[in-house]
Scaffold this motif. Sequence first.
Motif, PDB file in Angstrom:
ATOM      1  N   ALA A 140       0.826  -1.209   0.000  1.00  0.00           N
ATOM      2  CA  ALA A 140       0.000   0.000   0.000  1.00  0.00           C
ATOM      3  C   ALA A 140       0.864   1.264   0.000  1.00  0.00           C
ATOM      4  O   ALA A 140       0.542   2.254  -0.671  1.00  0.00           O
ATOM      5  N   LEU A 141       1.970   1.236   0.732  1.00  0.00           N
ATOM      6  CA  LEU A 141       2.858   2.401   0.807  1.00  0.00           C
ATOM      7  C   LEU A 141       3.623   2.641  -0.481  1.00  0.00           C
ATOM      8  O   LEU A 141       4.043   3.766  -0.761  1.00  0.00           O
ATOM      9  N   ARG A 142       3.816   1.600  -1.264  1.00  0.00           N
ATOM     10  CA  ARG A 142       4.628   1.722  -2.479  1.00  0.00           C
ATOM     11  C   ARG A 142       3.803   2.039  -3.725  1.00  0.00           C
ATOM     12  O   ARG A 142       4.355   2.309  -4.781  1.00  0.00           O
ATOM     13  N   LYS A 143       2.489   2.011  -3.586  1.00  0.00           N
ATOM     14  CA  LYS A 143       1.628   2.357  -4.707  1.00  0.00           C
ATOM     15  C   LYS A 143       1.662   3.858  -4.983  1.00  0.00           C
ATOM     16  O   LYS A 143       1.955   4.657  -4.090  1.00  0.00           O
ATOM     17  N   LYS A 144       1.309   4.234  -6.217  1.00  0.00           N
ATOM     18  CA  LYS A 144       1.195   5.655  -6.539  1.00  0.00           C
ATOM     19  C   LYS A 144       0.098   6.317  -5.706  1.00  0.00           C
ATOM     20  O   LYS A 144       0.150   7.517  -5.435  1.00  0.00           O
ATOM     21  N   THR A 145      -0.875   5.513  -5.296  1.00  0.00           N
ATOM     22  CA  THR A 145      -1.997   6.022  -4.500  1.00  0.00           C
ATOM     23  C   THR A 145      -1.743   5.869  -2.994  1.00  0.00           C
ATOM     24  O   THR A 145      -2.689   5.799  -2.205  1.00  0.00           O
ATOM     25  N   TYR A 146      -0.472   5.838  -2.577  1.00  0.00           N
ATOM     26  CA  TYR A 146      -0.133   5.579  -1.168  1.00  0.00           C
ATOM     27  C   TYR A 146      -0.748   6.587  -0.206  1.00  0.00           C
ATOM     28  O   TYR A 146      -0.999   6.277   0.965  1.00  0.00           O
ATOM     29  N   LYS A 147      -1.031   7.793  -0.685  1.00  0.00           N
ATOM     30  CA  LYS A 147      -1.614   8.811   0.207  1.00  0.00           C
ATOM     31  C   LYS A 147      -3.021   8.414   0.659  1.00  0.00           C
ATOM     32  O   LYS A 147      -3.468   8.813   1.734  1.00  0.00           O
ATOM     33  N   ASP A 148      -3.715   7.614  -0.153  1.00  0.00           N
ATOM     34  CA  ASP A 148      -5.034   7.120   0.258  1.00  0.00           C
ATOM     35  C   ASP A 148      -4.901   6.220   1.482  1.00  0.00           C
ATOM     36  O   ASP A 148      -5.727   6.275   2.401  1.00  0.00           O
ATOM     37  N   PHE A 149      -3.862   5.382   1.488  1.00  0.00           N
ATOM     38  CA  PHE A 149      -3.622   4.539   2.660  1.00  0.00           C
ATOM     39  C   PHE A 149      -3.295   5.406   3.874  1.00  0.00           C
ATOM     40  O   PHE A 149      -3.859   5.212   4.961  1.00  0.00           O
ATOM     41  N   LEU A 150      -2.396   6.371   3.705  1.00  0.00           N
ATOM     42  CA  LEU A 150      -2.008   7.233   4.826  1.00  0.00           C
ATOM     43  C   LEU A 150      -3.212   7.984   5.391  1.00  0.00           C
ATOM     44  O   LEU A 150      -3.314   8.199   6.600  1.00  0.00           O
ATOM     45  N   ALA A 151      -4.135   8.374   4.525  1.00  0.00           N
ATOM     46  CA  ALA A 151      -5.330   9.101   4.964  1.00  0.00           C
ATOM     47  C   ALA A 151      -6.253   8.226   5.809  1.00  0.00           C
ATOM     48  O   ALA A 151      -7.055   8.733   6.598  1.00  0.00           O
ATOM     49  N   ASN A 152      -6.141   6.910   5.642  1.00  0.00           N
ATOM     50  CA  ASN A 152      -6.989   5.966   6.377  1.00  0.00           C
ATOM     51  C   ASN A 152      -6.228   5.173   7.439  1.00  0.00           C
ATOM     52  O   ASN A 152      -6.779   4.255   8.047  1.00  0.00           O
ATOM     53  N   MET A 153      -4.973   5.528   7.679  1.00  0.00           N
ATOM     54  CA  MET A 153      -4.091   4.741   8.542  1.00  0.00           C
ATOM     55  C   MET A 153      -4.370   4.961  10.022  1.00  0.00           C
ATOM     56  O   MET A 153      -4.253   4.035  10.834  1.00  0.00           O
TER      57      MET A 153
END
Length: 279
Positions: A140-153
Motif C-alpha cells: 500500500a505504501l509503495r503504490k502511486k496512491t499511497y496517500k489514500d492509505f495514509l489518509a486511512n491509517m
Amino acid sequence: MSKIYAVGDIQGCAPSLKALVKKLPQKSKMIFLGDLVNRGPDSLGSLRQLKVLQEAGRAECILGNHDLHLLAIDAGLRKTKGLDTVDSILNAPDRDELIDWLRKRPMALSNGRVLTVHAGVLPQWDLQQTIECAQEVEKALRKKTYKDFLANMYGNTPNKWSSSLKGYEKLRVITNALTRMRFCTPGGQMEFESKEGLEQGPAGYIPWFGVPKRKTQDTLIYFGHWSTLGLMRKQNVIGLDTGCVWGGKLTAIEVAESGKDSKKSEVIQVAGYDHPLRM
C-alpha cells in the motif's frame, strides 16, 4: 559471513548513529528497528545517513510510528506537533528523494528463524502471517496512491485481529500492531495509551510478548518502540529501544540464530542525545 546487528530507535539522533556505526565491525550489516526520525536534534542527517547505508548494502530500515508520521505530514494529512523535529526534512532540497526512499522500506523482516519489527506482533500471527501482513502494508505504501492509505491509517479501531478484516480496517490493525502496540489482552485486543514498564500496564492487559501461547513464541524477535523497558533480553524477545533521544543510549546487538544463542550476543552502545526535555 558478515555479522548482523539489530539497532534500536534512533529518532533523529544523527551524532549517536554516526558514533555507533563507527564502533561496529567494518563489514557488519545493520537492521534498524524503526523510529528513524523525530524528536532528536538532526532527523535530516539521520535519514541521509541511513539512506546511504541502505543503498550501500550495509543496512535495512524498518518503519516505525514516527516514520509513518513523517510520511503523513509530507502528504499534507497531518501537522507537526510540539516536539517534532522533521521540518529539516520537509525543507530539504532532497525531500522528495528521501520520502520516496522512506516509504519503500519494510514493515518487518525475517530470515525464516528471526523476526525484526518496530513494536510488536499479535498473538494470532505466526511468523509467516506476520511477514505476509507486513507486506500488505508495504504494498500500500509503495503504490502511486499511497496517500489514500495514509489518509486511512490513523485510528484505534478495530483494535483486534480478525481473519474477516478487509481493506483499510485490515491495514490499520496491521499497522497499529507492528508500529504502536505495547500491551494487549490475552485475546489480542490492543491498547495504545500506556507507555510504562512491564508491571504498570492497564488492568486486564499484558505486554504483547507475554501472551500465553502466542504463535511466535518459538521465534526470536527483536523490537524497539518501548523505551521504558530499556535493554530487555528475555527468552526469544529482545527489546532495543534504550531511550537514545531521552538521554539514554543507542543500542546495537548482534543478531543470533536462536533465543538460546542470543544470551551470548555482543551488545554495543553509544551515548544518546541529552534532550532538553528529558525526564
